[in-house]
Design a protein around this motif. Structure first.
Motif, PDB file in Angstrom:
ATOM      1  N   SER A  31      19.812   6.505  -4.074  1.00 51.37           N
ATOM      2  CA  SER A  31      20.622   6.396  -5.293  1.00 51.37           C
ATOM      3  C   SER A  31      20.158   5.218  -6.141  1.00 51.37           C
ATOM      4  O   SER A  31      20.029   5.324  -7.369  1.00 51.37           O
ATOM      5  N   ALA A  32      19.916   4.066  -5.483  1.00 55.25           N
ATOM      6  CA  ALA A  32      19.462   2.887  -6.217  1.00 55.25           C
ATOM      7  C   ALA A  32      18.061   3.103  -6.783  1.00 55.25           C
ATOM      8  O   ALA A  32      17.753   2.662  -7.895  1.00 55.25           O
ATOM      9  N   PHE A  33      17.202   3.785  -6.031  1.00 60.64           N
ATOM     10  CA  PHE A  33      15.843   4.073  -6.509  1.00 60.64           C
ATOM     11  C   PHE A  33      15.872   4.940  -7.767  1.00 60.64           C
ATOM     12  O   PHE A  33      15.103   4.715  -8.711  1.00 60.64           O
ATOM     13  N   ALA A  34      16.779   5.922  -7.782  1.00 60.68           N
ATOM     14  CA  ALA A  34      16.885   6.813  -8.942  1.00 60.68           C
ATOM     15  C   ALA A  34      17.351   6.058 -10.183  1.00 60.68           C
ATOM     16  O   ALA A  34      16.967   6.403 -11.308  1.00 60.68           O
ATOM     17  N   ARG A  35      18.160   5.003  -9.982  1.00 64.66           N
ATOM     18  CA  ARG A  35      18.672   4.249 -11.133  1.00 64.66           C
ATOM     19  C   ARG A  35      17.737   3.134 -11.580  1.00 64.66           C
ATOM     20  O   ARG A  35      17.588   2.894 -12.771  1.00 64.66           O
ATOM     21  N   GLY A  36      17.113   2.441 -10.609  1.00 66.03           N
ATOM     22  CA  GLY A  36      16.355   1.243 -10.988  1.00 66.03           C
ATOM     23  C   GLY A  36      15.006   1.074 -10.326  1.00 66.03           C
ATOM     24  O   GLY A  36      14.421  -0.015 -10.407  1.00 66.03           O
ATOM     25  N   GLY A  37      14.547   2.083  -9.608  1.00 64.66           N
ATOM     26  CA  GLY A  37      13.238   1.990  -9.011  1.00 64.66           C
ATOM     27  C   GLY A  37      13.238   1.328  -7.640  1.00 64.66           C
ATOM     28  O   GLY A  37      14.282   1.073  -7.038  1.00 64.66           O
ATOM     29  N   ALA A  38      12.034   1.006  -7.148  1.00 62.24           N
ATOM     30  CA  ALA A  38      11.863   0.497  -5.788  1.00 62.24           C
ATOM     31  C   ALA A  38      12.546  -0.856  -5.586  1.00 62.24           C
ATOM     32  O   ALA A  38      13.114  -1.123  -4.523  1.00 62.24           O
ATOM     33  N   ALA A  39      12.493  -1.717  -6.596  1.00 67.01           N
ATOM     34  CA  ALA A  39      13.096  -3.045  -6.462  1.00 67.01           C
ATOM     35  C   ALA A  39      14.612  -2.932  -6.265  1.00 67.01           C
ATOM     36  O   ALA A  39      15.198  -3.625  -5.425  1.00 67.01           O
ATOM     37  N   ALA A  40      15.244  -2.060  -7.045  1.00 67.10           N
ATOM     38  CA  ALA A  40      16.695  -1.874  -6.921  1.00 67.10           C
ATOM     39  C   ALA A  40      17.056  -1.273  -5.569  1.00 67.10           C
ATOM     40  O   ALA A  40      18.053  -1.667  -4.946  1.00 67.10           O
ATOM     41  N   ALA A  41      16.243  -0.313  -5.120  1.00 66.58           N
ATOM     42  CA  ALA A  41      16.498   0.308  -3.812  1.00 66.58           C
ATOM     43  C   ALA A  41      16.402  -0.731  -2.705  1.00 66.58           C
ATOM     44  O   ALA A  41      17.267  -0.792  -1.810  1.00 66.58           O
ATOM     45  N   ARG A  42      15.363  -1.561  -2.756  1.00 69.22           N
ATOM     46  CA  ARG A  42      15.176  -2.583  -1.723  1.00 69.22           C
ATOM     47  C   ARG A  42      16.343  -3.582  -1.732  1.00 69.22           C
ATOM     48  O   ARG A  42      16.878  -3.937  -0.677  1.00 69.22           O
ATOM     49  N   GLU A  43      16.752  -3.998  -2.920  1.00 69.91           N
ATOM     50  CA  GLU A  43      17.830  -4.981  -3.033  1.00 69.91           C
ATOM     51  C   GLU A  43      19.147  -4.423  -2.498  1.00 69.91           C
ATOM     52  O   GLU A  43      19.880  -5.111  -1.775  1.00 69.91           O
ATOM     53  N   ASN A  44      19.440  -3.173  -2.832  1.00 66.87           N
ATOM     54  CA  ASN A  44      20.700  -2.574  -2.387  1.00 66.87           C
ATOM     55  C   ASN A  44      20.720  -2.342  -0.882  1.00 66.87           C
ATOM     56  O   ASN A  44      21.745  -2.564  -0.227  1.00 66.87           O
ATOM     57  N   VAL A  45      19.608  -1.888  -0.324  1.00 67.15           N
ATOM     58  CA  VAL A  45      19.541  -1.658   1.119  1.00 67.15           C
ATOM     59  C   VAL A  45      19.700  -2.968   1.882  1.00 67.15           C
ATOM     60  O   VAL A  45      20.433  -3.054   2.877  1.00 67.15           O
ATOM     61  N   ILE A  46      19.019  -4.019   1.402  1.00 67.52           N
ATOM     62  CA  ILE A  46      19.137  -5.337   2.047  1.00 67.52           C
ATOM     63  C   ILE A  46      20.574  -5.832   1.979  1.00 67.52           C
ATOM     64  O   ILE A  46      21.114  -6.388   2.954  1.00 67.52           O
ATOM     65  N   PHE A  47      21.237  -5.619   0.846  1.00 64.30           N
ATOM     66  CA  PHE A  47      22.626  -6.066   0.676  1.00 64.30           C
ATOM     67  C   PHE A  47      23.557  -5.333   1.646  1.00 64.30           C
ATOM     68  O   PHE A  47      24.411  -5.951   2.291  1.00 64.30           O
ATOM     69  N   ILE A  48      23.375  -4.013   1.781  1.00 65.30           N
ATOM     70  CA  ILE A  48      24.220  -3.232   2.701  1.00 65.30           C
ATOM     71  C   ILE A  48      23.970  -3.673   4.147  1.00 65.30           C
ATOM     72  O   ILE A  48      24.918  -3.819   4.935  1.00 65.30           O
ATOM     73  N   ILE A  49      22.716  -3.900   4.512  1.00 67.07           N
ATOM     74  CA  ILE A  49      22.394  -4.366   5.875  1.00 67.07           C
ATOM     75  C   ILE A  49      23.040  -5.731   6.120  1.00 67.07           C
ATOM     76  O   ILE A  49      23.588  -5.989   7.205  1.00 67.07           O
ATOM     77  N   ALA A  50      23.010  -6.602   5.112  1.00 63.28           N
ATOM     78  CA  ALA A  50      23.628  -7.927   5.246  1.00 63.28           C
ATOM     79  C   ALA A  50      25.139  -7.807   5.440  1.00 63.28           C
ATOM     80  O   ALA A  50      25.736  -8.513   6.266  1.00 63.28           O
ATOM     81  N   ILE A  51      25.757  -6.888   4.679  1.00 58.64           N
ATOM     82  CA  ILE A  51      27.205  -6.678   4.819  1.00 58.64           C
ATOM     83  C   ILE A  51      27.545  -6.223   6.236  1.00 58.64           C
ATOM     84  O   ILE A  51      28.468  -6.754   6.879  1.00 58.64           O
TER      85      ILE A  51
END
Length: 368
Positions: A31-51
Motif C-alpha cells: 500500500s505504501a509503495f503504491a502511494r510513495g514508492g520504495a522509500a515510503a514502503a520501507r519507512e512504513n514497514v520499519i515503523f510497523i515492525i518497531a511498533i
C-alpha cells in the motif's frame, strides 16, 4: 497457536509470529509503495515492525511480573491486532492480577519516555507536533507507545484496563461476581467497537470480535479456576475406570479398549501402582507396529502428570494444560483415579446448578 513461526525465545517464552501478521506487513508495504514508492514502503514497514517490537516488550512486562507469582507463559504470538501471551493459569489473588495488568502499559510509558528524551521532545510545544509524519520515526513511535498504554487501559476485559477493573471488583465483590461484571463490560465495549467499525474502520471489527470472544473465553477460564480452588481432586476424579496390567499383551489391551469407553488407560503393576499411561492412539499404534502377543508396556507413556488425591482441583487444571489426562495416586503410588477435561466439566456443571454444593466422596485406597 497454529500457523505461527517461532522467531526467538526469551526467559523461557517463545516469541512467535502468526502468518496473518506477515500478510498484514506485506499489505502495509504494498500500500505504501503504491502511494510513495520504495522509500515510503520501507519507512512504513520499519515503523510497523518497531511498533510490534514495543508490543512484544509490553507482553513481556506482563510475563516477567507473572513469573514472580509462579505463572508461566510458554509463548507470545504476534497477530495483526496485537500480541497474545499464552499463560498457564490465572492469578490467584486480585492484587497479583492488578500488578500483572499494570506491567504492560508501564513498559509502554517507559519506552515513550526514553524515546521522547531521544528526540528532545519533552517541551510541550514539541509534543504537539509528534504526530506529524515528518517528525521522524522516534517521535511517532513515542506517540504510539503513549496511545498503546492509554488504549490498553480501557476497562474492557480481557484488556489490561479490564483486568485492573476485574482485580478491583474482586477485592470488593469477590472473584466470581467480579469476573461476570468485567466480562459483561468487555463484551459491551466490543459491541460498541464493532458498531463503530461499520462506519469505515474494518480493523475495528476484527478487534471487536477478538475482544468479544476473548472476554467470554477468559471469563470461563477464570470461573473454572476459581471453582476448582475449592474442590479436592478426590471429589472430582473418575474412579470407575479400567486399568491395564503392566504384563498385558497388545491383544489384551485391544480387548480392553473395545470394552471400555474411556480415552486413556492407566498402566499398573501387581500392587496397583501407576507406572504408565496408554491412550487409544498408543494402543492402535502398538497394534500396527508389533505382534499381538508383544507386551503393551513398551508403548506406554512414562512421562505423564500425577497428582495426589488431597490436592485441590486447580493444581490438576495446571497439569491438564500439557496433557489429556492426569493420574491420581496416593503416597504409595497406588492408582486412585483419573482427572480429565470431562470430569472437570462435570464439576463445573454441578457448581453452576448448585454453587453451595459440598462434595463428600470418601477417599479410596485402590481401584483394584
Amino acid at each position: 497457536m497454529g500457523w505461527s513461526i517461532t522467531i526467538g525465545r526469551f526467559a523461557g517464552t517463545a516469541v512467535r509470529i502468526h502468518v496473518t501478521f506477515l500478510l498484514f506487513l506485506a499489505w502495509i508495504g504494498f500500500s505504501a509503495f503504491a502511494r510513495g514508492g520504495a522509500a515510503a514502503a520501507r519507512e512504513n514497514v520499519i515503523f510497523i515492525i518497531a511498533i510490534f517490537t514495543c508490543v512484544v516488550l509490553h507482553e513481556f512486562g506482563h510475563i516477567l511480573v507473572a513469573k514472580r507469582f509462579g505463572i508461566d507463559s510458554k509463548e507470545v504470538t504476534l497477530l495483526p491486532i496485537g500480541g497474545v501471551a499464552d499463560i498457564n493459569k490465572m492469578p490467584e489473588k486480585p492484587s497479583q492480577e492488578l500488578l500483572i495488568a499494570l506491567a504492560g502499559p508501564a513498559v509502554n510509558l517507559v519506552i515513550a519516555g526514553v524515546l521522547l528524551l531521544g528526540v528532545d521532545a519533552i517541551k510541550p510545544e514539541a509534543l504537539a507536533h509528534l504526530d506529524d509524519p515528518g517528525s521522524g520515526l522516534l517521535g511517532r513511535l513515542a506517540v504510539t507507545n503513549i496511545f498503546l498504554a492509554v488504549f490498553n487501559m480501557v476497562p474492557a476485559f480481557p484488556m489490561d484496563g479490564g483486568r485492573v477493573l476485574h482485580a478491583a471488583l474482586g477485592l470488593w465483590l469477590g472473584e466470581m461476581q467480579a469476573t461476570r461484571i468485567a466480562a459483561a463490560i468487555g463484551q459491551a465495549f466490543a459491541l460498541l467497537l464493532g458498531f463503530l467499525g461499520l462506519f469505515g474502520h474494518p480493523m475495528l471489527l476484527f478487534i471487536a470480535l477478538f475482544i468479544f470472544f476473548a472476554a467470554s473465553g477468559e471469563a470461563q477460564m477464570s470461573l473454572t479456576a476459581q471453582t476448582a480452588r475449592g474442590v479436592k481432586v478426590s471429589d472430582a476424579m473418575e474412579t470407575r475406570i479400567t486399568a491395564i496390567d503392566r504384563g498385558a499383551t497388545i491383544s489384551d489391551a485391544v480387548e480392553i479398549l473395545l470394552a471400555a469407553p474411556q480415552d486413556s488407560f492407566p498402566l499398573v503393576d501387581q500392587k496397583g501402582a501407576l507406572v504408565g499411561m496408554l491412550s487409544r492412539t498408543d494402543i492402535v499404534d502398538a497394534l500396527k507396529s508389533a505382534a499381538p502377543d508383544a507386551p503393551i508396556a513398551a508403548f506406554a507413556q512414562k512421562d505423564f502428570p500425577i497428582i495426589g488425591p488431597g490436592e485441590t482441583l486447580d493444581k490438576a487444571l495446571d497439569k491438564l494444560n500439557d496433557a489429556a489426562v492426569v493420574g491420581v495416586a496416593g503416597e504409595d503410588g497406588v492408582l486412585q483415579g483419573l482427572v480429565t477435561g470431562q470430569s472437570i466439566a462435570e464439576v463445573m456443571l454441578i457448581k453452576a446448578a448448585r454453587p453451595d454444593w459440598r462434595f463428600s466422596r470418601p477417599p479410596k485406597t485402590s481401584l483394584r
